[in-house]
Design a protein around this motif. Structure first.
Motif, PDB file in Angstrom:
ATOM      1  N   GLY A  66       3.564  -3.221  13.691  1.00 28.27           N
ATOM      2  CA  GLY A  66       2.167  -3.510  13.796  1.00 28.27           C
ATOM      3  C   GLY A  66       1.598  -3.857  12.553  1.00 28.27           C
ATOM      4  O   GLY A  66       1.815  -3.438  11.574  1.00 28.27           O
ATOM      5  N   ILE A  67       0.212  -4.536  12.730  1.00 24.40           N
ATOM      6  CA  ILE A  67      -0.469  -4.839  11.362  1.00 24.40           C
ATOM      7  C   ILE A  67      -1.032  -3.634  10.981  1.00 24.40           C
ATOM      8  O   ILE A  67      -1.072  -3.552   9.732  1.00 24.40           O
ATOM      9  N   GLY A  68      -1.333  -2.498  11.821  1.00 28.09           N
ATOM     10  CA  GLY A  68      -1.653  -1.280  11.098  1.00 28.09           C
ATOM     11  C   GLY A  68      -0.571  -0.618  10.221  1.00 28.09           C
ATOM     12  O   GLY A  68      -1.103   0.068   9.380  1.00 28.09           O
ATOM     13  N   THR A  69       0.672  -0.886  10.580  1.00 27.90           N
ATOM     14  CA  THR A  69       1.742  -0.331   9.434  1.00 27.90           C
ATOM     15  C   THR A  69       1.457  -1.133   8.611  1.00 27.90           C
ATOM     16  O   THR A  69       1.764  -0.398   7.225  1.00 27.90           O
ATOM     17  N   PRO A  75      -2.930  -1.864   1.432  1.00 30.69           N
ATOM     18  CA  PRO A  75      -4.261  -1.830   2.061  1.00 30.69           C
ATOM     19  C   PRO A  75      -4.931  -3.424   2.074  1.00 30.69           C
ATOM     20  O   PRO A  75      -6.041  -3.363   2.744  1.00 30.69           O
ATOM     21  N   ASN A  76      -4.443  -4.038   1.323  1.00 27.40           N
ATOM     22  CA  ASN A  76      -4.890  -5.555   1.186  1.00 27.40           C
ATOM     23  C   ASN A  76      -4.113  -6.416   0.679  1.00 27.40           C
ATOM     24  O   ASN A  76      -2.736  -6.166   0.531  1.00 27.40           O
ATOM     25  N   ARG A  77      -4.179  -7.695   0.803  1.00 22.86           N
ATOM     26  CA  ARG A  77      -3.249  -8.666   0.460  1.00 22.86           C
ATOM     27  C   ARG A  77      -2.715  -8.867  -1.002  1.00 22.86           C
ATOM     28  O   ARG A  77      -1.548  -8.992  -1.320  1.00 22.86           O
ATOM     29  N   THR A  78      -3.597  -8.484  -1.898  1.00 19.53           N
ATOM     30  CA  THR A  78      -3.137  -8.293  -3.285  1.00 19.53           C
ATOM     31  C   THR A  78      -2.358  -7.124  -3.614  1.00 19.53           C
ATOM     32  O   THR A  78      -1.439  -7.176  -4.589  1.00 19.53           O
ATOM     33  N   ALA A  79      -2.469  -6.046  -2.790  1.00 17.26           N
ATOM     34  CA  ALA A  79      -1.508  -4.966  -2.885  1.00 17.26           C
ATOM     35  C   ALA A  79      -0.086  -5.514  -2.656  1.00 17.26           C
ATOM     36  O   ALA A  79       0.725  -5.036  -3.097  1.00 17.26           O
ATOM     37  N   LEU A  80      -0.029  -6.048  -1.501  1.00 13.86           N
ATOM     38  CA  LEU A  80       1.230  -6.650  -0.828  1.00 13.86           C
ATOM     39  C   LEU A  80       1.956  -7.603  -1.948  1.00 13.86           C
ATOM     40  O   LEU A  80       2.987  -7.508  -2.206  1.00 13.86           O
ATOM     41  N   MET A  81       1.007  -8.549  -2.339  1.00 15.12           N
ATOM     42  CA  MET A  81       1.365  -9.403  -3.349  1.00 15.12           C
ATOM     43  C   MET A  81       2.111  -8.794  -4.587  1.00 15.12           C
ATOM     44  O   MET A  81       2.988  -9.270  -5.193  1.00 15.12           O
ATOM     45  N   GLY A  82       1.246  -7.905  -5.184  1.00 13.78           N
ATOM     46  CA  GLY A  82       1.498  -7.081  -6.276  1.00 13.78           C
ATOM     47  C   GLY A  82       3.107  -6.488  -5.951  1.00 13.78           C
ATOM     48  O   GLY A  82       3.980  -6.428  -6.878  1.00 13.78           O
ATOM     49  N   ALA A  83       3.272  -5.909  -5.059  1.00 14.56           N
ATOM     50  CA  ALA A  83       4.477  -5.184  -4.691  1.00 14.56           C
ATOM     51  C   ALA A  83       5.711  -6.204  -4.601  1.00 14.56           C
ATOM     52  O   ALA A  83       6.993  -6.014  -5.028  1.00 14.56           O
ATOM     53  N   VAL A  84       5.398  -7.281  -3.818  1.00 10.89           N
ATOM     54  CA  VAL A  84       6.526  -8.586  -3.757  1.00 10.89           C
ATOM     55  C   VAL A  84       6.896  -9.001  -5.083  1.00 10.89           C
ATOM     56  O   VAL A  84       7.984  -9.208  -5.159  1.00 10.89           O
ATOM     57  N   PHE A  85       5.832  -9.276  -5.887  1.00 11.93           N
ATOM     58  CA  PHE A  85       6.300  -9.750  -7.061  1.00 11.93           C
ATOM     59  C   PHE A  85       6.559  -8.946  -8.373  1.00 11.93           C
ATOM     60  O   PHE A  85       7.092  -9.197  -9.374  1.00 11.93           O
ATOM     61  N   GLN A  86       6.511  -7.397  -7.968  1.00  8.08           N
ATOM     62  CA  GLN A  86       6.807  -6.536  -9.014  1.00  8.08           C
ATOM     63  C   GLN A  86       8.048  -6.805  -9.730  1.00  8.08           C
ATOM     64  O   GLN A  86       8.283  -6.713 -10.877  1.00  8.08           O
TER      65      GLN A  86
END
Length: 211
Positions: A66-69, A75-86
């Motif tokens: 779910g989106i809550g997970t 917590p936000n798009r940039t956090a996800l992007m940072g993790a993806v590109f790390q």
């Protein structure tokens, strides 16, 4: 501290000397770890296929959560992007370390900048996100961009010391120019030589007195 009285030694409050208790950091549960890894995998695929502005709800759906997970992990798009590109950022940082002692400092700097452009153009929207990431915020993209600026700064300093790049050029200016080139390449996919042409033109304006 207690007041000393006759026949009684002075005592010290234990509260003042007791070490601060460090909060326990609990390891991620197995199911949470699986969700985290699935989200990263699906986000990387979605960013490659559709760009970094792809729907977070779609990423969560593709990951089977779910989106809550998703928001609990990122917590936000940039956090996800940072993790993806790390991982890719780590590779670029390692490449910068390999180039740190290269015999031609300017060529080393150019090679690293070209690698950044290649990375940024892999994902539509990444170059724009890197351009807007601030060194003084706590977003995932900032955590990627800050070490990149430090690594690039070391390569730039060597090139400046060799007289190959003007001394008034800052790493912030250079990274903005590089991401700007990546953005231009992203918007002109039918011109495979555009990156090299723009990078060459940019470097001509940065040349030092000895070059």
């Amino acid at each position: 501290m207690a007041t000393e009285t006759a026949g009684q030694p002075q005592t010290t409050s234990t509260a003042a000397t007791a070490p601060a208790r460090t909060p326990d950091v609990r390891p991620m549960r197995a199911d949470a770890r699986r969700n985290y890894e699935r989200l990263l995998t699906e986000a990387r695929t979605a960013f490659t296929e559709h760009g970094t502005d792809t729907s977070l709800e779609d990423i969560a759906r593709r990951a089977g959560v779910g989106i809550g997970t998703l928001y609990r992990h990122f917590p936000n798009r940039t956090a996800l992007m940072g993790a993806v590109f790390q991982g890719e950022v780590d590779a670029l940082l390692a490449h910068a370390r390999e180039l740190a002692d290269a015999p031609q400092p300017c060529a080393a700097l150019v090679e690293w900048l070209r690698a950044i452009i290649t990375h940024a153009t892999t994902y539509r929207g990444l170059s724009r996100a890197l351009m807007t990431a601030s060194a003084d915020d706590s977003s995932g993209m900032a955590r990627c961009s800050v070490p990149m600026r430090e690594a690039g700064g070391a390569l730039l300093t060597r090139a400046q010391q060799a007289g190959a790049v003007r001394p008034d050029v800052s790493i912030s200016d250079l990274m903005q120019l590089t991401n700007g080139i990546a953005l231009a390449v992203e918007e002109s996919p039918d011109d495979p030589k555009l990156a090299d042409r723009l990078l060459t033109l940019t470097l001509r304006g940065l040349k030092g007195e000895n070059h």
